[in-house]
Design an enzyme around this catalytic site. Structure first.
Site, PDB file in Angstrom:
ATOM      1  N   ASP A  32      37.543  51.097  62.012  1.00 40.07           N
ATOM      2  CA  ASP A  32      36.532  50.598  61.085  1.00 40.07           C
ATOM      3  C   ASP A  32      35.259  51.432  61.187  1.00 40.07           C
ATOM      4  O   ASP A  32      34.844  51.804  62.286  1.00 40.07           O
ATOM      5  CB  ASP A  32      36.217  49.134  61.391  1.00 40.07           C
ATOM      6  CG  ASP A  32      35.564  48.407  60.221  1.00 40.07           C
ATOM      7  OD1 ASP A  32      34.440  48.802  59.826  1.00 40.07           O
ATOM      8  OD2 ASP A  32      36.152  47.442  59.697  1.00 40.07           O
ATOM      9  N   GLU A  83      35.426  49.195  50.031  1.00 39.10           N
ATOM     10  CA  GLU A  83      34.246  48.557  49.447  1.00 39.10           C
ATOM     11  C   GLU A  83      34.780  47.536  48.453  1.00 39.10           C
ATOM     12  O   GLU A  83      35.650  47.861  47.634  1.00 39.10           O
ATOM     13  CB  GLU A  83      33.375  49.591  48.740  1.00 39.10           C
ATOM     14  CG  GLU A  83      32.711  50.587  49.662  1.00 39.10           C
ATOM     15  CD  GLU A  83      31.529  49.989  50.416  1.00 39.10           C
ATOM     16  OE1 GLU A  83      31.061  48.905  50.018  1.00 39.10           O
ATOM     17  OE2 GLU A  83      31.071  50.611  51.386  1.00 39.10           O
ATOM     18  N   SER A  84      34.267  46.301  48.506  1.00 38.99           N
ATOM     19  CA  SER A  84      34.964  45.243  47.764  1.00 38.99           C
ATOM     20  C   SER A  84      34.101  44.346  46.876  1.00 38.99           C
ATOM     21  O   SER A  84      34.637  43.455  46.218  1.00 38.99           O
ATOM     22  CB  SER A  84      35.723  44.347  48.747  1.00 38.99           C
ATOM     23  OG  SER A  84      34.814  43.635  49.569  1.00 38.99           O
ATOM     24  N   THR A 133      44.102  44.127  45.347  1.00 41.57           N
ATOM     25  CA  THR A 133      43.504  42.940  44.733  1.00 41.57           C
ATOM     26  C   THR A 133      44.141  42.632  43.388  1.00 41.57           C
ATOM     27  O   THR A 133      44.676  43.534  42.725  1.00 41.57           O
ATOM     28  CB  THR A 133      41.986  43.166  44.535  1.00 41.57           C
ATOM     29  OG1 THR A 133      41.438  42.099  43.766  1.00 41.57           O
ATOM     30  CG2 THR A 133      41.721  44.469  43.785  1.00 41.57           C
ATOM     31  N   ASP A 134      44.059  41.382  42.964  1.00 43.90           N
ATOM     32  CA  ASP A 134      44.542  41.020  41.620  1.00 43.90           C
ATOM     33  C   ASP A 134      43.616  41.545  40.528  1.00 43.90           C
ATOM     34  O   ASP A 134      43.995  41.575  39.342  1.00 43.90           O
ATOM     35  CB  ASP A 134      44.728  39.512  41.489  1.00 43.90           C
ATOM     36  CG  ASP A 134      43.449  38.700  41.692  1.00 43.90           C
ATOM     37  OD1 ASP A 134      42.391  39.289  41.995  1.00 43.90           O
ATOM     38  OD2 ASP A 134      43.507  37.459  41.560  1.00 43.90           O
ATOM     39  N   GLU A 135      42.426  41.999  40.891  1.00 43.20           N
ATOM     40  CA  GLU A 135      41.477  42.466  39.882  1.00 43.20           C
ATOM     41  C   GLU A 135      41.941  43.758  39.196  1.00 43.20           C
ATOM     42  O   GLU A 135      41.440  44.112  38.138  1.00 43.20           O
ATOM     43  CB  GLU A 135      40.086  42.645  40.500  1.00 43.20           C
ATOM     44  CG  GLU A 135      39.497  41.328  40.978  1.00 43.20           C
ATOM     45  CD  GLU A 135      38.048  41.441  41.407  1.00 43.20           C
ATOM     46  OE1 GLU A 135      37.270  42.104  40.704  1.00 43.20           O
ATOM     47  OE2 GLU A 135      37.709  40.869  42.460  1.00 43.20           O
ATOM     48  N   TYR A 167      34.694  48.608  40.838  1.00 46.34           N
ATOM     49  CA  TYR A 167      35.450  48.193  42.016  1.00 46.34           C
ATOM     50  C   TYR A 167      36.945  48.123  41.720  1.00 46.34           C
ATOM     51  O   TYR A 167      37.767  48.746  42.400  1.00 46.34           O
ATOM     52  CB  TYR A 167      34.968  46.840  42.531  1.00 46.34           C
ATOM     53  CG  TYR A 167      35.976  46.152  43.421  1.00 46.34           C
ATOM     54  CD1 TYR A 167      36.382  46.745  44.616  1.00 46.34           C
ATOM     55  CD2 TYR A 167      36.560  44.931  43.057  1.00 46.34           C
ATOM     56  CE1 TYR A 167      37.339  46.130  45.428  1.00 46.34           C
ATOM     57  CE2 TYR A 167      37.505  44.321  43.859  1.00 46.34           C
ATOM     58  CZ  TYR A 167      37.885  44.920  45.041  1.00 46.34           C
ATOM     59  OH  TYR A 167      38.840  44.328  45.841  1.00 46.34           O
ATOM     60  N   LYS A 171      40.195  50.400  43.109  1.00 45.83           N
ATOM     61  CA  LYS A 171      41.365  49.845  43.791  1.00 45.83           C
ATOM     62  C   LYS A 171      42.642  50.166  43.024  1.00 45.83           C
ATOM     63  O   LYS A 171      43.683  50.455  43.631  1.00 45.83           O
ATOM     64  CB  LYS A 171      41.214  48.334  43.970  1.00 45.83           C
ATOM     65  CG  LYS A 171      40.180  47.916  45.001  1.00 45.83           C
ATOM     66  CD  LYS A 171      40.508  48.403  46.405  1.00 45.83           C
ATOM     67  CE  LYS A 171      41.697  47.695  47.005  1.00 45.83           C
ATOM     68  NZ  LYS A 171      41.935  48.131  48.428  1.00 45.83           N
ATOM     69  N   LEU A 207      30.592  34.498  46.577  1.00 45.96           N
ATOM     70  CA  LEU A 207      30.184  33.214  46.000  1.00 45.96           C
ATOM     71  C   LEU A 207      30.116  32.073  47.008  1.00 45.96           C
ATOM     72  O   LEU A 207      29.080  31.403  47.136  1.00 45.96           O
ATOM     73  CB  LEU A 207      31.136  32.837  44.854  1.00 45.96           C
ATOM     74  CG  LEU A 207      30.855  31.467  44.197  1.00 45.96           C
ATOM     75  CD1 LEU A 207      29.508  31.465  43.495  1.00 45.96           C
ATOM     76  CD2 LEU A 207      31.982  31.109  43.233  1.00 45.96           C
TER      77      LEU A 207
END
Length: 364
Positions: A32, A83-84, A133-135, A167, A171, A207
């Protein structure tokens, strides 16, 4: 196994490392860079284990990666370093391109060189698990847009990519690289795409931790637009179990979608947190009175939802936590760990709004 985990000091990465050390006999090397979102305090419960070791390395540093690969000699790689945060990617996309794309490329090349050096049996058993990610899929129809339909579509492993933010585009790019290394070089890769994670040790720009901490401090609880954006929420420890299933039992070349089966509007999430806090830390007024609606994020996806039936059928995984049980555990964890919260927030970030642009944007 000996497993090299990139990004193991981050939110999901630290959950993966804790799960492996506490529940298996495997060894883990945590690689990391320790950016703002990476914190070794998230690993205090296992840092003394003989199964665990740490190397502070940037995945864009090819030579440093080679050193750790050929010294540790992993049987598998779990690549979580990224980076997320969407809001950060809007105002500062460069870091996302560098880490998520260039970093993944660098890691793939170093891992491939190492893999090619292995003896036949070790080479056959090696796995490179890329966590995404699902994004990358873009967004799905919102109930407001398809009124009357009984079943709304879900993301599957065959859903076409249509990323919306810097982002998610970065990904998606890294996913394509991973698949290309499998197709071109025969490098043994597996990909998983997950829904929105939540739980302990989550950096407070996201959030749920943002709302919890702002609520306790009497600050505004910012909700984008009308708060009707829908997300599928996945408890991070359920995700960690799933990821270990994928790396240890998944098939090379396969993609696995991992979801929590918990579709919720953002405003529902915020109101539920407020209700739990009303019970656990009561005050004269209700926490929901602190909710403030703010300008929406540019290009904000309206709905994500994952079909994780493949994980259930092929790898015998289902989430253990409902949203209600997981969220209550999460709120209680933040109440019990204020020191961690204070330590991870450095002077450069005070939970201010990120990613706001002074432009008007409309899809279509």
């Amino acid at each position: 196994m000996k497993i090299l985990v990139t990004g193991g000091a981050g939110f999901i990465g630290s959950a993966v490392v804790r799960h492996i050390i506490k529940n298996t006999k495997n060894s883990v090397l945590n690689v990391d860079k320790l950016t703002y979102a990476g914190n070794l305090e998230s690993l205090k419960s296992i840092e003394q284990s003989k199964q665990y070791s740490f190397a502070k390395v940037d995945i864009c540093d090819s030579q440093a990666l080679k050193d750790v690969f050929f010294k540790f000699k992993p049987d598998a790689v779990m690549h979580l370093a990224a980076e997320s945060h969407v809001d950060r990617s809007i105002t500062g996309p460069s870091d996302f391109i560098q880490t998520n794309i260039v970093g993944t490329y660098t890691l793939l090349e170093v891992a491939r060189e190492y893999w090619n050096s292995l003896e036949a049996d070790k080479k056959t058993a090696f796995r490179f698990h890329h966590i995404s990610t699902d994004e990358v899929y873009g967004d799905l129809p919102h109930p407001d847009e398809v009124k009357g339909e009984k079943e709304l579509p879900l993301f599957t492993e065959q859903t076409a990519y249509a990323p919306s933010s810097p982002y998610s585009a970065s990904k998606a790019s890294s996913d394509h690289l991973v698949r290309a290394w499998l197709r071109t070089y025969g490098f043994p890769t597996i990909i998983s795409n997950c829904s929105n994670n939540y739980g302990p040790y989550h950096f407070p720009e996201k959030l749920i931790p943002l709302v919890i901490l702002n609520a306790l401090e009497g600050k505004a609880l910012p909700v984008y637009g009308k708060g009707d954006q829908i997300r599928d929420w996945l408890y991070v420890e359920d995700h960690a179990r799933a990821l270990y299933k994928v790396v240890s039992e998944g098939l090379v070349g396969e993609t696995y979608n991992i979801g929590g089966h918990n579709e919720m509007q953002n405003i529902e999430v915020v109101n539920t947190i407020c209700t739990i806090l009303d019970e656990l830390v009561p005050k004269k007024s209700r926490y929901s009175e602190q909710i403030t609606f703010v300008n929406d994020r540019p290009g904000h996806d309206r709905r994500y939802a994952i079909d994780s039936s493949k994980m259930s059928k092929e790898l015998n995984w289902t989430p253990a936590e409902t949203f209600e049980t997981g969220l209550r555990k999460t709120v209680q964890w933040y109440l019990d760990n204020q020191t961690w919260c204070n330590n991870v927030q450095d002077g450069s970030y005070q939970r201010e709004r990120l990613g706001e642009l002074n432009i008007q944007f409309q899809k279509g």
